[in-house]
Design a protein around this motif. Structure first.
Motif, mmCIF file in Angstrom:
data_model
loop_
_atom_site.group_PDB
_atom_site.id
_atom_site.type_symbol
_atom_site.label_atom_id
_atom_site.label_comp_id
_atom_site.label_asym_id
_atom_site.label_seq_id
_atom_site.Cartn_x
_atom_site.Cartn_y
_atom_site.Cartn_z
ATOM 1 N N GLY A 59 0.745 -1.022 0.260
ATOM 2 C CA GLY A 59 -0.241 -0.253 -0.373
ATOM 3 C C GLY A 59 0.806 0.852 0.501
ATOM 4 N N ILE A 60 1.750 1.624 -0.520
ATOM 5 C CA ILE A 60 2.280 2.188 -0.480
ATOM 6 C C ILE A 60 2.605 3.613 -1.686
ATOM 7 N N VAL A 61 2.615 4.914 -1.183
ATOM 8 C CA VAL A 61 2.898 5.867 -1.763
ATOM 9 C C VAL A 61 0.744 6.277 -2.171
ATOM 10 N N GLY A 62 0.026 5.989 -1.479
ATOM 11 C CA GLY A 62 -1.245 5.385 -1.796
ATOM 12 C C GLY A 62 -1.869 5.552 -2.588
ATOM 13 N N MET A 63 -1.584 4.471 -2.961
ATOM 14 C CA MET A 63 -1.656 3.210 -3.308
ATOM 15 C C MET A 63 -2.311 2.312 -3.099
ATOM 16 N N PRO A 64 -3.160 1.902 -2.484
ATOM 17 C CA PRO A 64 -3.534 0.014 -1.651
ATOM 18 C C PRO A 64 -2.824 -1.110 -2.267
ATOM 19 N N THR A 65 -3.384 -1.086 -4.275
ATOM 20 C CA THR A 65 -1.916 -2.022 -4.354
ATOM 21 C C THR A 65 -0.825 -2.264 -4.536
ATOM 22 N N ALA A 66 -0.087 -1.177 -4.499
ATOM 23 C CA ALA A 66 1.363 -0.582 -4.800
ATOM 24 C C ALA A 66 1.784 -1.989 -3.971
ATOM 25 N N PHE A 67 3.059 -1.724 -3.688
ATOM 26 C CA PHE A 67 4.086 -2.399 -3.089
ATOM 27 C C PHE A 67 5.451 -2.569 -3.981
ATOM 28 N N ARG A 68 6.059 -2.295 -2.610
ATOM 29 C CA ARG A 68 7.854 -2.219 -2.540
ATOM 30 C C ARG A 68 8.095 -3.726 -1.729
ATOM 31 N N ALA A 69 9.546 -4.147 -2.467
ATOM 32 C CA ALA A 69 10.295 -5.468 -1.558
ATOM 33 C C ALA A 69 11.197 -4.909 -1.980
ATOM 34 N N GLU A 70 12.499 -6.082 -0.565
ATOM 35 C CA GLU A 70 13.430 -5.045 -1.482
ATOM 36 C C GLU A 70 14.824 -6.346 -1.070
ATOM 37 N N LEU A 71 15.899 -6.681 -0.790
ATOM 38 C CA LEU A 71 16.248 -7.616 -1.045
ATOM 39 C C LEU A 71 17.750 -7.374 -1.054
ATOM 40 N N GLN A 72 18.478 -7.480 0.514
ATOM 41 C CA GLN A 72 19.936 -7.367 0.282
ATOM 42 C C GLN A 72 20.601 -8.552 -0.324
ATOM 43 N N LEU A 73 21.623 -8.643 -1.402
ATOM 44 C CA LEU A 73 22.714 -9.736 -2.088
ATOM 45 C C LEU A 73 23.352 -9.655 -1.329
ATOM 46 N N GLY A 74 24.546 -10.374 -1.364
ATOM 47 C CA GLY A 74 25.900 -11.186 -0.468
ATOM 48 C C GLY A 74 26.323 -10.252 -0.023
ATOM 49 N N SER A 75 27.147 -8.874 -0.839
ATOM 50 C CA SER A 75 27.918 -8.079 -0.957
ATOM 51 C C SER A 75 27.147 -6.613 -1.205
ATOM 52 N N PRO A 76 28.261 -5.150 -1.037
ATOM 53 C CA PRO A 76 27.009 -4.248 -1.524
ATOM 54 C C PRO A 76 27.474 -3.841 -2.362
ATOM 55 N N GLY A 77 26.685 -3.577 -3.031
ATOM 56 C CA GLY A 77 26.650 -3.394 -4.625
ATOM 57 C C GLY A 77 25.428 -2.800 -5.238
ATOM 58 N N THR A 78 24.982 -2.681 -6.489
ATOM 59 C CA THR A 78 24.470 -1.500 -7.434
ATOM 60 C C THR A 78 22.319 -1.895 -6.901
ATOM 61 N N THR A 79 21.765 -1.114 -6.703
ATOM 62 C CA THR A 79 20.615 -0.987 -6.204
ATOM 63 C C THR A 79 19.545 -1.027 -7.961
ATOM 64 N N VAL A 80 19.428 -2.738 -7.926
ATOM 65 C CA VAL A 80 18.204 -2.622 -9.791
ATOM 66 C C VAL A 80 16.886 -3.355 -8.789
ATOM 67 N N GLY A 81 15.793 -1.964 -9.716
ATOM 68 C CA GLY A 81 14.448 -2.773 -9.525
ATOM 69 C C GLY A 81 13.947 -3.403 -10.510
ATOM 70 N N LEU A 82 13.185 -3.999 -10.162
ATOM 71 C CA LEU A 82 12.352 -5.076 -11.444
ATOM 72 C C LEU A 82 10.894 -4.278 -10.942
ATOM 73 N N ILE A 83 9.933 -3.827 -11.803
ATOM 74 C CA ILE A 83 8.258 -3.161 -12.183
ATOM 75 C C ILE A 83 7.464 -4.684 -12.859
ATOM 76 N N ALA A 84 7.003 -5.208 -11.386
ATOM 77 C CA ALA A 84 5.295 -5.959 -11.814
ATOM 78 C C ALA A 84 4.178 -5.539 -11.959
ATOM 79 N N VAL A 85 3.896 -5.548 -13.275
ATOM 80 C CA VAL A 85 2.566 -5.936 -13.059
ATOM 81 C C VAL A 85 1.143 -6.436 -13.298
ATOM 82 N N TYR A 86 0.341 -6.146 -12.336
ATOM 83 C CA TYR A 86 -0.998 -7.367 -12.650
ATOM 84 C C TYR A 86 -2.419 -7.239 -12.951
ATOM 85 N N ASP A 87 -2.536 -5.767 -13.455
ATOM 86 C CA ASP A 87 -3.975 -5.391 -13.679
ATOM 87 C C ASP A 87 -4.171 -5.669 -14.843
ATOM 88 N N ALA A 88 -5.551 -6.174 -15.481
ATOM 89 C CA ALA A 88 -6.004 -6.634 -16.716
ATOM 90 C C ALA A 88 -6.819 -5.572 -17.755
#
Length: 378
Positions: A59-88
């Motif tokens: 429910g991020i930034v005022g959108m109830p069906t939006a989300f953000r999920a984060e995972l730190q990998l084994g060592s620090p580095g670049t932050t890469v985002g992947l966008i998922a969409v799921y409306d019909a």
């Protein structure tokens, strides 16, 4: 250690995740939901991510069906985002009513993104960087609540969701394996004309005059650059009673100046009206270094990457994301193509071809993340 040394472990993790990827395609397809109403779909995806060790905010930034999920990998580095969409898409059924039907590939798209996330989590200790999965509602521009509230990726970009992400990738089932270098500008223009109903030939009704002008607009302006999205008339039935004309138009162009010129022409052709404009959907801003990394990931996955595709012939609100972060819109191809927004397309995306596309998407995205996380596009 070269990033290529991690490819085999990651690809094995994708193989292990394949049944889950297929299950996600089935789940999204079975829970077809319109824009900003994707409760079941968002819940299913966030549960998968949380189980894999991601820190999830819903429910991020005022959108109830939006989300953000984060995972730190084994060592620090670049932050890469992947966008998922799921409306019909807001399809029209045989009775003419709006019905959500997954005919645009969002089942395979979400399955591929979440599949990549799960496989990356399975081999996280060997990898570098941070993975952020952003769930964006309201990809379909014609859905009622997208028209009312705005599109998910553009809203998320405007509200700062991508500000701390270094590179963002957005995949979609396409005809070829590529990164699209350009896309169109788009804006929704809404006209309102308030006047009277008349039962007499010698009295002018401004709403009826506007309605008559619409047919001339469709003949005079290129349908590839202007879509008449909706037209409605409403009013009392008595002489001189109030009546309102409302019309929505989608206007497309390759440049901002061209967009403004086309909008001005539309206004002139319709005649006197009160106009409101949506926020613009911006064009994709290419990044050659990110494109090269994604191309290398396609090659590592055994795919043929098309490095010089034509521009994307429509607008996407991922363009707004690309204006605030380095980005690539990734096409995952199929030789036979897809029949978007048709019943046949819905069958393709739900069937074996769609599930194969989801697995390929997961593989290409994850291989891209491995390279980007290690700074390959720096």
């Amino acid at each position: 250690m070269a990033v290529e040394s991690h490819d085999g472990r990651f690809r094995d993790a994708v193989v292990a995740a394949t049944p889950t990827i297929h299950e996600i395609v089935d789940a999204i397809t079975a829970h077809a939901e319109l824009a900003h109403e994707e409760t079941e779909s968002a819940g299913h995806l966030t549960a998968r991510l949380r189980d894999a060790g991601y820190t999830v905010s819903e429910g991020i930034v005022g959108m109830p069906t939006a989300f953000r999920a984060e995972l730190q990998l084994g060592s620090p580095g670049t932050t890469v985002g992947l966008i998922a969409v799921y409306d019909a898409p807001a399809s029209k059924n045989d009775a003419g009513a709006v019905e959500p039907v997954h005919s645009c590939g969002h089942g395979p798209q979400a399955g591929g993104v979440i599949g990549a996330a799960l496989a990356l989590a399975a081999v996280r200790e060997q990898l570098t960087g941070t993975v952020v999965i952003v769930g964006c509602p309201a990809d379909e521009i014609h859905s009622p609540r997208t028209r009312e509230l705005g599109s998910g990726k553009a809203l998320a970009a405007d509200r700062g969701v991508f500000d701390d992400i270094d590179v963002v990738l957005y995949p979609h089932p396409e005809f070829i394996d590529t990164v699209w270098p350009a896309s169109l500008w788009m804006r929704r223009e809404t006209a309102t004309v308030v006047g009277i109903r008349t039962l007499r030939r010698d009295v002018v009704s401004t709403p009826l005059a506007a309605l008559a002008a619409v047919s001339g607009i469709s003949e005079a302006m290129d349908p590839a650059t202007l879509i008449i999205e909706s037209v409605s008339m409403d009013g009392d039935v008595e002489e001189s009673a109030g009546m309102t004309f409302t019309a929505e138009f989608l206007v497309f162009a390759w440049t901002e100046d061209e967009l403004e010129s086309r909008v001005a022409e539309l206004h002139d052709r319709l005649g006197p009206a009160t106009w409101t404009s949506s926020a613009a959907i911006l064009p994709v801003r290419p990044d050659a270094a990110v494109t090269a990394v994604v191309g290398d990931a396609f090659t590592a996955a055994g795919r043929t990457f098309i490095a010089d595709p034509p521009p994307l012939g429509f607008a996407t609100d991922f363009g707004n994301v690309s204006q605030v972060a380095r980005a690539a819109i990734v096409g995952v191809g199929r030789g036979d193509g897809w029949r978007y927004h048709t019943p046949q397309g819905a069958e393709e995306f739900a069937g074996p071809a769609g599930k194969d596309c989801a697995v390929t998407t997961a593989e290409v995205l994850g291989l891209s993340v491995i390279r980007l996380g290690a700074g390959a596009a720096g």
